[in-house]
Design a protein around this motif. Structure first.
Motif, PDB file in Angstrom:
ATOM      1  N   ASP A  72       0.833  -1.205   0.000  1.00 34.46           N
ATOM      2  CA  ASP A  72       0.000   0.000   0.000  1.00 34.46           C
ATOM      3  C   ASP A  72       0.869   1.257   0.000  1.00 34.46           C
ATOM      4  OD1 ASP A  72      -2.410  -1.320  -0.028  1.00 34.46           O
ATOM      5  OD2 ASP A  72      -2.605  -1.372   2.154  1.00 34.46           O
ATOM      6  N   ARG A  73       1.932   1.228   0.783  1.00 33.87           N
ATOM      7  CA  ARG A  73       2.758   2.415   0.992  1.00 33.87           C
ATOM      8  C   ARG A  73       3.596   2.751  -0.253  1.00 33.87           C
ATOM      9  NH1 ARG A  73       4.870   4.822   5.806  1.00 33.87           N
ATOM     10  NH2 ARG A  73       6.818   5.951   5.438  1.00 33.87           N
ATOM     11  N   GLY A 198       1.019   3.370   7.563  1.00 34.11           N
ATOM     12  CA  GLY A 198       1.972   2.988   8.600  1.00 34.11           C
ATOM     13  C   GLY A 198       2.487   1.569   8.421  1.00 34.11           C
ATOM     14  N   LEU A 199       3.655   1.277   9.028  1.00 37.63           N
ATOM     15  CA  LEU A 199       4.270  -0.049   8.899  1.00 37.63           C
ATOM     16  C   LEU A 199       4.382  -0.778  10.235  1.00 37.63           C
ATOM     17  CD1 LEU A 199       7.154   0.585   6.325  1.00 37.63           C
ATOM     18  CD2 LEU A 199       4.938  -0.493   5.928  1.00 37.63           C
ATOM     19  N   ASP A 200       4.206  -0.084  11.355  1.00 36.98           N
ATOM     20  CA  ASP A 200       4.277  -0.709  12.680  1.00 36.98           C
ATOM     21  C   ASP A 200       5.578  -1.500  12.852  1.00 36.98           C
ATOM     22  OD1 ASP A 200       3.619  -1.550  15.227  1.00 36.98           O
ATOM     23  OD2 ASP A 200       2.290  -3.154  14.553  1.00 36.98           O
ATOM     24  N   LEU A 201       6.706  -0.821  12.708  1.00 37.40           N
ATOM     25  CA  LEU A 201       8.007  -1.489  12.812  1.00 37.40           C
ATOM     26  C   LEU A 201       8.270  -2.092  14.191  1.00 37.40           C
ATOM     27  CD1 LEU A 201      10.272   0.876  10.669  1.00 37.40           C
ATOM     28  CD2 LEU A 201       9.319  -1.348  10.058  1.00 37.40           C
ATOM     29  N   PRO A 202       7.912  -1.415  15.301  1.00 41.07           N
ATOM     30  CA  PRO A 202       8.127  -2.057  16.613  1.00 41.07           C
ATOM     31  C   PRO A 202       7.378  -3.385  16.744  1.00 41.07           C
ATOM     32  CG  PRO A 202       7.710   0.290  16.899  1.00 41.07           C
ATOM     33  CD  PRO A 202       7.418  -0.026  15.460  1.00 41.07           C
ATOM     34  N   GLY A 203       6.126  -3.417  16.270  1.00 42.95           N
ATOM     35  CA  GLY A 203       5.355  -4.662  16.316  1.00 42.95           C
ATOM     36  C   GLY A 203       5.981  -5.737  15.452  1.00 42.95           C
ATOM     37  N   GLN A 204       6.483  -5.337  14.267  1.00 48.82           N
ATOM     38  CA  GLN A 204       7.129  -6.293  13.378  1.00 48.82           C
ATOM     39  C   GLN A 204       8.371  -6.902  14.017  1.00 48.82           C
ATOM     40  OE1 GLN A 204       6.456  -7.338   9.762  1.00 48.82           O
ATOM     41  NE2 GLN A 204       7.527  -8.800  11.029  1.00 48.82           N
TER      42      GLN A 204
END
Length: 465
Positions: A72-73, A198-204
């Motif tokens: 999407d990004r 958004g990509l939510d890098l901490p969650g990844q």
């Protein structure tokens, strides 16, 4: 009936998307028939073989959700092209790997490419086929291409190992990747990117750490033992990371995994069954690959052919289940499929032996695969029906991630039980693996029976009356 014609650009995009799905699933199934060859070539043990299989699956599962957001990004075409390039170069590195360590690292990079390919390939089809009827047919052909790859993988792998060597199972991806890249660059549509996504890098990062440490602990336990500090440490890191992931997703404005999805009982059960089904199936394939070659002394080519009835029935029963689900409902098909698979595994448990003729194992393997093939499209349909249309993409991503995690755990746990290839010890571990699969599949069936809603008879009659 209205004839649906496709443009040359649409056909080329469909072929490119299908090739992307083909190489991903081909590398899920083709490696299994090379296990004994790799064990001898690299003088490794079962734990080393587990890493060859799970290094790919681990990264594939962990990155699936984020790669959808990345599409999407940055735009689906750009991500799909990058995925094909990464996957193809990693396949070259696998084929040229001089040692086990570099092969495992290359498999990790392959998993990254696979994770970029799958969600973006579906996005490309969505963009290339705005007409719903066209899109439905395109997705059907895309799924069929994957099914053919999964079925053909063991046979193709056996032939390549017999005539080219184990490196051929990776190098075969090079011409496929080159064709897929060329078609994508020339014909795939270019959609506007959404840089605000958004990509939510901490969650990844938390998810990857949880999965990687758990996989490492389960794999190394076969050599080091369950109470070794490294194994215990890996389990502890996995639990801490999983807790952190839960906290991050609960408090994130744009979570990688919206926890609200699990408020749906149907979605939660379908996700749990996805883990169980792939645990049983990929655990079975890993164990039987070693059984046929290390115990029964079949060649890689014979091993590939031995899996052909089981993988072929997967394609047939997938189509049958897709047509039955709207008539019988998810509950009935999930319970029936899980019961059939459990019965097949039970027959294998009762019959498998070092001297058992292959033909006596064919029927139980067909029953097990048929049951699993009935469950997979049914739980996918149940998942998409249980969530709002706006969350269909993320729900599908969660289910696919859960299935990959289940397959990874199946290889790790069953690999622990069959870690010794001495026939007597191996068969004991094989029986334990099959018994565990029976228990888990039966539990999934019970959970589906009591947790899923029975379809309303009036609704069913209205649909088919």
């Amino acid at each position: 009936m209205e004839t649906i014609s496709l443009s040359h650009r649409q056909r080329a995009t469909l072929v490119a998307a299908g090739l992307g799905f083909v190489v991903v699933l081909l590398d899920v199934s083709v490696v299994n028939v090379a296990l004994e060859t790799l064990r001898v070539s690299f003088d490794t043990d079962v734990a080393g073989l587990q890493w060859v299989v799970n290094a790919y699956t681990l990264v594939f599962a962990a990155l699936l959700l984020t790669s959808g957001a990345l599409g999407d990004r940055m735009g689906a075409k750009r991500v799909f092209t990058a995925g094909f390039a990464v996957f193809t170069l990693a396949s070259l590195a696998c084929g040229l790997a001089p040692g086990l360590a570099l092969l495992v690292v290359s498999r990790v990079v392959q998993g990254m490419g696979a994770a970029l390919l799958v969600p973006s390939s579906l996005m490309l089809l969505q963009q290339a086929f705005p007409n719903p009827a066209q899109r439905s047919r395109a997705v059907g052909w895309w799924g069929a291409a994957g099914g053919i790859a999964l079925a053909a993988g063991p046979v193709l792998g056996g032939l390549l190992i017999a005539h080219v060597g184990w490196r051929g199972i990776f190098l075969i991806n090079l011409p496929i990747g080159a064709l897929g890249l060329a078609l994508t660059l020339c014909y795939a549509p270019t959609a506007a990117a959404k840089p605000s996504r958004g990509l939510d890098l901490p969650g990844q990062l938390a998810a990857m750490l949880a999965l990687a440490s758990l996989t490492a602990a389960l794999t190394e336990a076969s050599q080091l033992g369950w109470f070794h500090p490294l194994v215990c440490g890996g389990v502890a890191i996995s639990l801490i990371s999983a807790t952190a992931f839960y906290w991050l997703e609960r408090h994130s404005k744009e979570p990688m995994l919206p926890l609200s999805l699990f408020r749906s009982t149907t979605f939660s059960i379908a996700t749990a069954v996805g883990v169980v089904v792939n645990f049983a199936y990929y655990g079975l394939v890993f164990v039987f690959s070693l059984f046929f070659q290390a115990v029964q002394q079949l060649s890689p080519q014979q091993t590939g052919l031995a899996f052909l009835p089981m993988t072929a029935i997967l394609m047939v029963m997938n189509i049958v289940a897709g047509r039955l689900v709207t008539r019988l409902g998810a509950r009935a098909l999930m319970v029936a499929g899980l019961a059939l698979a459990s019965f097949g595994y039970l027959l294998l448990l009762l019959q498998v032996d070092a001297d058992r003729a292959y033909l006596t194992l064919v029927l139980p393997m067909l029953l097990a695969a048929s049951g699993i093939a009935v469950v997979v499209p049914t739980m996918t349909n149940a998942t998409l029906s249980a969530v709002d249309a706006a969350h269909a993409g993320i729900a599908s991503g969660v289910l696919n991630s859960a299935r990959q995690i289940g397959g990874m755990l199946g290889v790790a746990v069953c690999g622990f039980f069959v870690r010794d290839t001495e026939p007597g010890i191996f068969l004991h571990g094989m029986h334990v693996s099959l018994a565990l699969a029976v228990v888990l599949l039966s539990a999934g069936g019970i959970l589906s029976y009591f947790g899923l809603k029975k379809p309303n008879l009036a609704d069913t009659t209205a649909q088919h009356g």
